[in-house]
Design a protein around this motif. Structure first.
Motif, short mmCIF file in Angstrom:
data_model
loop_
_atom_site.label_atom_id
_atom_site.label_comp_id
_atom_site.label_asym_id
_atom_site.label_seq_id
_atom_site.Cartn_x
_atom_site.Cartn_y
_atom_site.Cartn_z
N LYS A 157 75.08 32.10 38.58
CA LYS A 157 76.49 31.72 38.59
C LYS A 157 76.63 30.25 38.92
O LYS A 157 75.94 29.72 39.78
N LYS A 167 79.75 22.90 46.03
CA LYS A 167 80.11 22.70 47.43
C LYS A 167 80.33 21.21 47.66
O LYS A 167 79.58 20.39 47.14
N ASP A 182 71.78 31.91 41.46
CA ASP A 182 71.79 33.35 41.17
C ASP A 182 72.57 33.66 39.90
O ASP A 182 73.32 34.63 39.83
N ARG A 190 78.17 27.31 40.76
CA ARG A 190 78.88 27.15 42.04
C ARG A 190 78.82 25.71 42.50
O ARG A 190 77.95 24.95 42.07
N VAL A 206 89.31 37.99 50.03
CA VAL A 206 88.30 38.58 49.17
C VAL A 206 88.22 37.83 47.85
O VAL A 206 87.16 37.70 47.27
N GLN A 207 89.34 37.28 47.37
CA GLN A 207 89.38 36.62 46.08
C GLN A 207 88.99 35.15 46.15
O GLN A 207 89.00 34.46 45.16
N ALA A 208 88.63 34.64 47.33
CA ALA A 208 88.27 33.24 47.47
C ALA A 208 87.02 32.93 46.65
O ALA A 208 86.13 33.75 46.52
N LYS A 209 86.98 31.73 46.11
CA LYS A 209 85.85 31.30 45.30
C LYS A 209 84.64 31.03 46.20
O LYS A 209 84.73 30.26 47.15
N PRO A 210 83.51 31.66 45.91
CA PRO A 210 82.32 31.41 46.73
C PRO A 210 81.78 30.01 46.46
O PRO A 210 81.84 29.51 45.34
N HIS A 211 81.27 29.38 47.49
CA HIS A 211 80.71 28.04 47.33
C HIS A 211 79.21 28.13 47.10
O HIS A 211 78.59 29.18 47.28
N ASP A 213 76.65 20.76 42.78
CA ASP A 213 76.98 21.91 41.94
C ASP A 213 75.75 22.27 41.12
O ASP A 213 74.88 21.44 40.88
N PRO A 252 75.37 28.00 47.73
CA PRO A 252 74.60 28.28 48.94
C PRO A 252 73.69 27.11 49.33
O PRO A 252 72.47 27.18 49.23
#
Length: 154
Positions: A113, A117, A111, A115, A25-30, A107, A32
């Motif tokens: 934030k 990938k 939204d 992020r 749950v705490q993983a960093k979202p990449h 990067d 989209p």
């Protein structure tokens, strides 16, 4: 005595499952975005599909393990893309001897934030590799190679 051992084993299993779930749950979202590419002897065609709108997008390409990118290493700086938009990049490079990699980092602000990938494409002896492991090797923000492992299935 067997009941206590079974109870202890069950308690440990529940604790491990709980801690595994909390870590996931705490993983960093990449970011989209979907990054796919076709790698040839000295050129890669990359397609970056934006799954949501993005601002201040930077795209960088890096050579790893001897691969040298020819031309700009930052083909996009501060770009803006709409959801569903697909960008195509042609990256020329000189492959390293043996196995080398082309890493692509996207990067930006998605939204509201920031992020990022990263995807990596493997070239072996100047030819694209055919193995399925190419998508499992990536490069972090500092250029270090990392392995991305698939999630465990039940």
């Amino acid at each position: 005595m067997q009941v206590k051992i079974s109870t202890l084993a069950a308690a440990l299993a529940v604790g491990l499952i709980t801690s595994f779930t909390a870590a996931a749950v705490q993983a960093k979202p990449h970011a989209p975005v979907e990054i796919v590419g076709t790698v040839q002897t000295q050129q890669a065609t990359l397609k970056i599909a934006f799954e949501s709108a993005a601002q201040q997008v930077n795209v960088r390409v890096h050579g790893v393990d001897g691969l040298t990118v020819i031309g700009t290493r930052s083909p996009v700086i501060g770009g803006t893309f709409a959801a569903g938009q697909v960008m195509t990049l042609i990256v020329n490079y000189t492959p390293g001897s043996g196995t080398s990699n082309l890493a692509v980092q996207v990067d930006g602000e998605f939204d509201g934030k920031r992020r990022s990938k990263i995807s990596s494409f493997t070239v072996q002896n100047g030819r694209p590799t055919v193995s399925g492991t190419a998508a499992n090797i990536s490069v972090d923000g500092r250029g270090r190679r990392i392995a991305i492992l698939p999630a465990q299935t039940k």
